[in-house]
Design a protein around this motif. Structure first.
Motif, PDB file in Angstrom:
ATOM      1  N   ALA A  41       0.809  -1.226   0.000  1.00 29.75           N
ATOM      2  CA  ALA A  41       0.000   0.000   0.000  1.00 29.75           C
ATOM      3  C   ALA A  41       0.842   1.276   0.000  1.00 29.75           C
ATOM      4  N   PRO A  63      12.532  -1.860  14.036  1.00 32.28           N
ATOM      5  CA  PRO A  63      13.472  -2.843  14.588  1.00 32.28           C
ATOM      6  C   PRO A  63      14.910  -2.448  14.276  1.00 32.28           C
ATOM      7  N   PRO A 287      -1.044  -6.280   8.396  1.00 32.34           N
ATOM      8  CA  PRO A 287      -1.372  -6.313   9.835  1.00 32.34           C
ATOM      9  C   PRO A 287      -2.799  -6.854  10.020  1.00 32.34           C
TER      10      PRO A 287
HETATM   11  P1  FAD Z   1       4.756  -5.181   8.419  1.00 33.71           P
HETATM   12  O1  FAD Z   1       6.144  -4.743   8.497  1.00 33.71           O
HETATM   13  O2  FAD Z   1       3.724  -4.463   9.200  1.00 33.71           O
HETATM   14  O3  FAD Z   1       4.330  -5.204   6.874  1.00 33.71           O
HETATM   15  C1  FAD Z   1       2.987  -5.253   6.460  1.00 33.71           C
HETATM   16  C2  FAD Z   1       2.870  -4.436   5.190  1.00 33.71           C
HETATM   17  O4  FAD Z   1       1.505  -4.487   4.721  1.00 33.71           O
HETATM   18  C3  FAD Z   1       3.194  -2.947   5.410  1.00 33.71           C
HETATM   19  O5  FAD Z   1       4.235  -2.574   4.543  1.00 33.71           O
HETATM   20  C4  FAD Z   1       1.882  -2.240   5.080  1.00 33.71           C
HETATM   21  O6  FAD Z   1       2.068  -0.979   4.461  1.00 33.71           O
HETATM   22  C5  FAD Z   1       1.234  -3.233   4.118  1.00 33.71           C
HETATM   23  N1  FAD Z   1      -0.227  -3.038   4.009  1.00 33.71           N
HETATM   24  C6  FAD Z   1      -1.098  -2.695   4.979  1.00 33.71           C
HETATM   25  N2  FAD Z   1      -2.337  -2.602   4.474  1.00 33.71           N
HETATM   26  C7  FAD Z   1      -2.258  -2.907   3.157  1.00 33.71           C
HETATM   27  C8  FAD Z   1      -3.224  -2.988   2.100  1.00 33.71           C
HETATM   28  N3  FAD Z   1      -4.533  -2.743   2.297  1.00 33.71           N
HETATM   29  N4  FAD Z   1      -2.795  -3.321   0.861  1.00 33.71           N
HETATM   30  C9  FAD Z   1      -1.473  -3.581   0.626  1.00 33.71           C
HETATM   31  N5  FAD Z   1      -0.530  -3.506   1.601  1.00 33.71           N
HETATM   32  C10 FAD Z   1      -0.921  -3.184   2.842  1.00 33.71           C
HETATM   33  N6  FAD Z   1      11.658  -7.398  15.764  1.00 33.71           N
HETATM   34  C11 FAD Z   1      12.935  -7.872  15.896  1.00 33.71           C
HETATM   35  O7  FAD Z   1      13.212  -9.028  15.556  1.00 33.71           O
HETATM   36  N7  FAD Z   1      13.937  -7.067  16.409  1.00 33.71           N
HETATM   37  C12 FAD Z   1      13.697  -5.801  16.809  1.00 33.71           C
HETATM   38  O8  FAD Z   1      14.637  -5.079  17.214  1.00 33.71           O
HETATM   39  C13 FAD Z   1      12.370  -5.298  16.740  1.00 33.71           C
HETATM   40  N8  FAD Z   1      12.100  -4.048  17.150  1.00 33.71           N
HETATM   41  C14 FAD Z   1      10.883  -3.516  16.892  1.00 33.71           C
HETATM   42  C15 FAD Z   1      10.665  -2.179  17.198  1.00 33.71           C
HETATM   43  C16 FAD Z   1       9.455  -1.587  16.909  1.00 33.71           C
HETATM   44  C17 FAD Z   1       9.253  -0.140  17.221  1.00 33.71           C
HETATM   45  C18 FAD Z   1       8.410  -2.366  16.301  1.00 33.71           C
HETATM   46  C19 FAD Z   1       7.084  -1.740  15.953  1.00 33.71           C
HETATM   47  C20 FAD Z   1       8.611  -3.702  16.013  1.00 33.71           C
HETATM   48  C21 FAD Z   1       9.842  -4.296  16.296  1.00 33.71           C
HETATM   49  N9  FAD Z   1      10.105  -5.642  15.986  1.00 33.71           N
HETATM   50  C22 FAD Z   1      11.357  -6.147  16.157  1.00 33.71           C
HETATM   51  C23 FAD Z   1       9.062  -6.478  15.364  1.00 33.71           C
HETATM   52  C24 FAD Z   1       9.198  -6.535  13.827  1.00 33.71           C
HETATM   53  O9  FAD Z   1       9.689  -5.311  13.361  1.00 33.71           O
HETATM   54  C25 FAD Z   1       7.853  -6.795  13.141  1.00 33.71           C
HETATM   55  O10 FAD Z   1       7.191  -7.879  13.758  1.00 33.71           O
HETATM   56  C26 FAD Z   1       8.043  -7.107  11.653  1.00 33.71           C
HETATM   57  O11 FAD Z   1       8.794  -6.102  11.023  1.00 33.71           O
HETATM   58  C27 FAD Z   1       6.686  -7.277  10.983  1.00 33.71           C
HETATM   59  O12 FAD Z   1       6.869  -7.537   9.613  1.00 33.71           O
HETATM   60  P2  FAD Z   1       5.636  -7.910   8.671  1.00 33.71           P
HETATM   61  O13 FAD Z   1       6.134  -7.981   7.285  1.00 33.71           O
HETATM   62  O14 FAD Z   1       4.939  -9.124   9.198  1.00 33.71           O
HETATM   63  O15 FAD Z   1       4.598  -6.712   8.850  1.00 33.71           O
END
Ligand code: FAD
Length: 469
Positions: A41, A63, A287
């Protein structure tokens, strides 16, 4: 028969991009004509991973590293050619704030569980009664229903008492989940402690037995850090992952609005701009509040992520070295809930990760936003900064203004793994398997929030797609 298959991946965070990589790998290895499209998105890939690189600084908004022992991530880093860029953290004393004073985390404490008597017996962090209560762990029987999920808080309070939990374990663990320890699922977050109790009864004995013995280690080398990151920041990994797949297979700036199954078993992925993409399979990494909207609430079992995800903000600040007169050696501190501070933790980034900071500068990165105090995250940048500086002055005596700073908000970013989580995820996957067998769920809401957990969940989703065919 049409052999060609198309996989649509929703979300271009680490999970979505790792899924794309594994789909491509599977296609290459099997020679099958499989294509894929990642739909993201925002205009930027990476989701929660977001590195700022400027003037020789490498600062993370989200992270900053991952647990090295979870090797699936390192393998993927190497697969995309960044193996030489891996850096592990500098080790050093970590502290805990109690009564507005920094106390070294007692030596031998593993996730807060004492494995050495002397440092624990002599630390001023706990009262005599608190220490004696923790010692009861040595004689308490193990839990009868070990397989029944309970909260992390409940489990540790029973074994070690409230004081050790509130002053040490809670601040250490809640940094990872930004959640409430008394609601956090033990089974889904720290299953190793269930096993330790089952096997050794006492956590103290169990952790002591399972820690690597010093005598066996090669001659006193500097302790290696347990975390890894990349020299160019975690966004360099996102860039390498996206470069490893064809450019045209990634679409950014496109919002998915709905997903429908057609009679022929294919899936129509509808975008907000009116376009539609047809796929044989869909891997969903958005998410979970978005995922619920895309597929409808009825597929989601009652209780699944009942509690809203928490929001956090980080404040990365750069100071001139001479302005930060701080004598303690170490890598940072965490803060117990009972303390009257806005910050929940502070990483001494330039010490823990020296590659991130040019010489002569000090970078501190503070977290704000407890599960019980979410308002602060929505405050303007300047307000958050002032609160952070006020805390740093009281805690570390830092009385200088940063040369520059970045406030990064991650709204609703921390999914809450509450008691029963594993069971809910199982039910959810069964519901999807029955109703939408070509759709797989992966990413932070399900199988662990850590970056390697996300990579692993992408791998499992791809494996399960192709093993069922
Ligand atoms: P996301 O990164 O949330 O990706 C989901 C994607 O879906 C996003 O890019 C979003 O834009 C997209 N999206 C949403 N809605 C739509 C739609 N309707 N259509 C198309 N796309 C859409 N983990 C560690 O291992 N070490 C760390 O040091 C660490 N520190 C952290 C610090 C913080 C502040 C946070 C918030 C998290 C941390 N984590 C850490 C956890 C880790 O960063 C996350 O669990 C991980 O990055 C999640 O990845 P994901 O791809 O599952 O989700």
């Amino acid at each position: 028969m049409n052999e060609r298959k198309h996989v649509i991946i929703l979300g271009g965070g680490i999970t979505g991009l790792a899924a794309a990589f594994y789909v491509q790998k599977h296609a290459k290895e099997t020679g099958k004509p499989i294509t894929f499209t990642v739909i993201e998105a925002s205009d930027r890939l990476g989701g929660k991973i977001d590195t700022i690189k400027e003037d020789g600084f490498v600062l993370e908004r989200g992270p900053d590293s991952y647990l090295a022992r979870k090797t699936v991530m390192t393998e993927l880093v190497k697969d995309v050619g960044l193996g030489d860029d891996l850096v592990s953290n500098e080790t050093g004393q970590a502290y805990i704030l109690h009564n507005m004073k920094l106390h070294p985390i007692p030596e031998g404490a593993v996730m807060g569980i004492p494995t050495k008597v002397m440092p624990f017996a002599t630390t001023p962090l706990f009262s005599v009664a608190g220490k004696a209560r923790a010692g009861l762990d040595l004689v308490l029987p193990k839990r009868k229903n070990a397989q029944q999920d309970i909260s992390v808080g409940h489990f540790f309070r029973r074994r070690l008492g409230d004081e050790v939990v509130d002053r040490l374990i809670e601040p250490l663990l809640s940094g990872i989940y930004a959640g409430r320890i008394d609601r956090l699922s033990l089974q889904s977050t720290f299953p190793q402690f269930v096993e330790t109790e089952e096997k050794y009864r006492s956590l103290i004995i169990g952790m002591k037995k399972t820690q690597p013995k010093k005598e066996n280690a090669p001659i006193a080398k500097k302790k290696k850090g347990v975390f890894l990151t990349l020299k160019g920041g975690l966004s360099s990994f996102i860039e390498a992952l996206s470069n490893a797949v064809p450019k045209e297979s990634i679409k950014t700036g496109v919002h998915v609005k709905a997903v429908e199954r057609s009679e022929d078993g294919t899936y129509s992925v509808m975008m907000e701009d009116g376009s539609v993409l047809i796929g044989d399979h869909v891997i969903v990494t958005t998410p979970y509040p978005i995922t619920k909207k895309l597929f409808g609430e009825s597929l989601f079992p009652l209780g699944f992520h009942d509690t809203k995800p928490t929001s956090v903000a980080t404040v990365a600040m750069s100071f001139n070295e001479e302005d930060v007169n701080f004598s303690l050696d170490g890598t940072g501190f965490v803060i117990a809930k009972s303390e009257n501070t806005s910050i929940t933790a502070c990483t001494w980034t330039s010490r823990k990760w020296p590659h991130t900071t040019p010489k002569g500068k000090v970078v501190l990165r503070c977290y704000v936003g407890r599960a019980e105090d979410q308002d602060i995250v929505q405050q303007p940048d300047e307000v958050i900064l002032e609160k952070v500086l006020d805390d740093l002055k009281k805690i570390m005596g830092v009385d200088a203004r940063p040369e520059f700073y970045h406030v990064s908000r991650m709204i609703d970013s921390m999914p809450q793994y509450e008691v029963g989580h594993k069971e809910y995820v199982k039910k959810l996957r069964t519901a999807f398997q029955n109703e939408l067998p070509g759709v797989k769920l992966a990413g932070a809401p399900y199988d662990g929030v850590g970056l390697p957990d996300c990579v692993n969940s992408a791998k499992m989703a791809v494996d399960s797609l192709f093993s069922s065919k």
